[in-house]
Design an enzyme around this catalytic site. Structure first.
Site, PDB file in Angstrom:
ATOM      1  CG  HIS A  38       0.029  -6.148  -2.910  1.00  0.00           C
ATOM      2  ND1 HIS A  38      -0.250  -7.402  -3.373  1.00  0.00           N
ATOM      3  CD2 HIS A  38       0.820  -6.312  -1.828  1.00  0.00           C
ATOM      4  CE1 HIS A  38       0.363  -8.303  -2.612  1.00  0.00           C
ATOM      5  NE2 HIS A  38       1.008  -7.664  -1.669  1.00  0.00           N
ATOM      6  CE  LYS A  56      -4.899 -13.058   3.416  1.00  0.00           C
ATOM      7  NZ  LYS A  56      -3.550 -13.272   3.914  1.00  0.00           N
ATOM      8  CB  SER A 108      -4.157 -15.041   0.152  1.00  0.00           C
ATOM      9  OG  SER A 108      -2.971 -15.758   0.410  1.00  0.00           O
ATOM     10  CB  SER A 109       0.519 -14.150  -2.787  1.00  0.00           C
ATOM     11  OG  SER A 109       0.599 -12.755  -2.880  1.00  0.00           O
TER      12      SER A 109
END
Length: 316
Positions: A37, A149, A185-186
């Site tokens: 981000h 992504k 990735s979260s």
């Protein structure tokens, strides 16, 4: 940095920016921010006078058995990262603020949602299209930034913008990876140490697939089979999908076509579960893919010093 929690507060703050003739770059997210981000925010800052970040975990894009309730959240950490990366305004609405009643209007994008996550997560992209449409109307940005992504999401948003004549430029930004290749990735925070070690099979297999694509006689079916075989070598990997498609149309190439002869970009997209954690990754395979370990031009590597302590995700 301005923080807005209601549509009225957002409208007032944006009107002040517009009165100053400032261009606006917009980064929509579901929060739990990370270096992926941050890279979007930095690019937005380079290309615009003001940056608007939204943080909203959108319930419409989660299925009934998905991870809405346990999706990671950390507002204070998100605000700190946003300020560090020059964000002008953060929009932090509640579900009630975004959906004061059940919406009777839904944005549905056809064809580009028929495969990949659109096939395995019914209704997901209806939720994405609806919330992004609402956010575009609320923010009215000059440019909006999305991570590659989730390449299907980028294709869906680009199609929606084209079909509905949104006056916004969609900017697709590179995948950001850990030094070992795992895409940020979260959901990476859910992985056990063993699963985290095995998860690098996704990026390594994508790298190999770029080389396999250039072999004579290699068709889409053969390539997908080789990729599945490589992924299955990771003990805990459970394949959701492996698909090779044309990009951005997300339609399959001709079954008998030798891939090295095709003059259009292809995307190899993967979704794999490690335990309860579902990870996605992809690689754009250009017509002149180079046989080397040089990064694909839709990928960048996270700096170990700039990951803010997490291994997280782009625009999901």
């Amino acid at each position: 940095m301005i923080i807005c929690r209601t549509k009225a507060e957002l409208k007032l703050a944006l009107s002040n920016l517009r009165e100053q003739n400032k261009s606006i770059g917009f980064v929509p997210t579901m929060g739990f921010l990370h270096e992926g981000h941050a890279s979007l925010l930095r690019q937005a800052k380079e290309e615009n006078d003001a940056i608007v970040l939204s943080i909203f975990v959108n319930p419409l894009q989660f299925g009934p058995n998905e991870d809405l309730d346990r999706y990671p959240r950390d507002e204070q950490r998100d605000l700190a990262l946003a300020e560090e990366n020059g964000t002008t305004l953060v929009f932090l609405p509640s579900v009630q603020e975004m959906y004061p009643h059940k919406p009777l209007t839904t944005v549905i994008v056809n064809q580009v949602t028929d495969r990949l996550c659109g096939a395995t997560r019914p209704g997901h992209f209806d939720g994405v299209g609806t919330v992004v449409s609402k956010l575009f109307h609320l923010v009215n940005p000059d440019r909006a930034y999305f991570g590659m992504k989730d390449a299907q999401q980028v294709a869906v948003i680009e199609q929606m913008v084209s079909d509905l004549n949104f006056d916004v430029q969609v900017v697709a930004c590179p995948i950001v990876r850990e030094p070992d290749g795992l895409a940020l990735s979260s959901r990476n925070v859910y992985l056990t140490p063993e699963q985290r070690e095995q998860a690098v099979v996704l990026s390594r297999t994508l790298q190999l697939a770029a080389e396999w694509k250039e072999e004579r006689g290699m068709t889409a079916m053969r390539l997908e089979a080789k990729v599945k075989e490589a992924l299955n070598a990771a003990g805990e990997a459970v394949i959701d999908y492996v698909e090779l498609l044309r990009y951005p149309s997300l339609q399959p190439p001709e079954a008998a076509a030798e891939l090295h002869t095709l003059a259009e970009p292809l995307i190899l997209a993967l979704a794999v579960k490690f335990g309860a954690t579902r990870l996605i990754d992809n690689r754009i395979l250009q017509a002149t893919e180079v046989h080397s370990n040089v990064q694909n031009d839709d990928e960048i590597q996270a700096s170990p010093g700039n990951r803010n302590g997490s291994e997280l995700e782009l625009c999901r």
